[in-house]
Write a protein that holds these residues in place. Structure first.
Motif, short mmCIF file in Angstrom:
data_model
loop_
_atom_site.label_atom_id
_atom_site.label_comp_id
_atom_site.label_asym_id
_atom_site.label_seq_id
_atom_site.Cartn_x
_atom_site.Cartn_y
_atom_site.Cartn_z
N ALA A 155 0.82 -1.21 0.00
CA ALA A 155 0.00 0.00 0.00
C ALA A 155 0.86 1.26 0.00
O ALA A 155 0.44 2.31 -0.51
N GLY A 156 2.06 1.17 0.56
CA GLY A 156 2.94 2.34 0.60
C GLY A 156 3.85 2.46 -0.59
O GLY A 156 4.66 3.39 -0.66
N GLY A 157 3.75 1.52 -1.53
CA GLY A 157 4.57 1.58 -2.73
C GLY A 157 5.87 0.82 -2.63
O GLY A 157 6.64 0.77 -3.60
#
Length: 224
Positions: A155-157
């Motif tokens: 989700a944070g890349g």
């Protein structure tokens, strides 16, 4: 005998162009005459030029007949995907012909020729084009129950390595999606193939396990 295999055998018998009575076909295949009637209706409905009627007999008239050939699983997959690509063509005549051919293939293909993904096979977007080099490996992994290693952003890349059991490949919108059991999450996950880099066979294999199959994933959405 499974029905797809029986339909395949019926087509081979009818290839001689002669008139065959339903009773004779039934005796040859070890089924009832009524079953032959239903099978003939299926073949005719798929577009094969089958002519005849109950009490008269059946024959295959003026077909474009290819000589008998044996296809490997990869060759059959190439044929199936090529037909699916043509079925999505802008030319309506070609699209109808491809749809008819797909029905014929489905009517006579042996049951062991499994469909390991959807009927879609297109490169109409950049996402689909980026996924294309990986599709062959993914289809083989689904078919042969091979585990795959891939890197995928969270989700944070942040790209995190994952080990997955590939279950189903589908095309949705603009991108190819891989449904898999993720060993890292210990749950089902759906990955966009174009975002997974790299995708490799990690040397492992798996056996279908209760609670970790495509059917189990689908059941989540079909049960209350």
């Amino acid at each position: 005998m499974r029905r797809p295999d029986r339909l395949f055998d019926l087509v081979q018998i009818l290839r001689d162009g002669k008139l065959h009575r339903a009773a004779d076909l039934a005796a040859r295949l070890g089924v009832s005459t009524r079953t032959v009637w239903r099978d003939m209706a299926t073949l005719a409905g798929s577009g094969l030029p089958v002519e005849g009627a109950r009490g008269v007999g059946y024959q295959l008239r003026d077909p474009t007949v290819l000589p008998p050939m044996t296809l490997s699983r990869d060759e059959f997959e190439a044929l199936r995907l090529g037909v699916a690509l043509a079925a999505g063509a802008a030319d309506p005549t070609l699209a109808r012909a491809a749809a008819s051919l797909r029905a014929k293939i489905g009517a006579v293909a042996p049951a062991r020729a499994e469909d390991t993904g959807s009927g879609s096979f297109v490169f109409a977007s950049e996402e689909a084009a980026r996924a294309a080099p990986h599709l062959g490996l993914i289809r083989r992994a689904i078919r042969d129950h091979l585990t795959l290693g891939l890197g995928y952003p969270d989700a944070g890349g942040t790209v995190r390595p994952r080990r997955v059991r590939p279950l189903h490949l589908d095309f949705w919108g603009r991108a190819w999606l891989l449904t898999a059991w993720c060993e890292l999450s210990q749950d089902f996950r759906v990955f966009r193939v174009d975002l997974a880099t790299p995708i490799e066979h990690d040397g492992g294999a798996f056996m279908p396990e209760h609670g970790k199959t495509a059917e189990d994933y689908i059941a989540r959405f079909t049960t209350a």
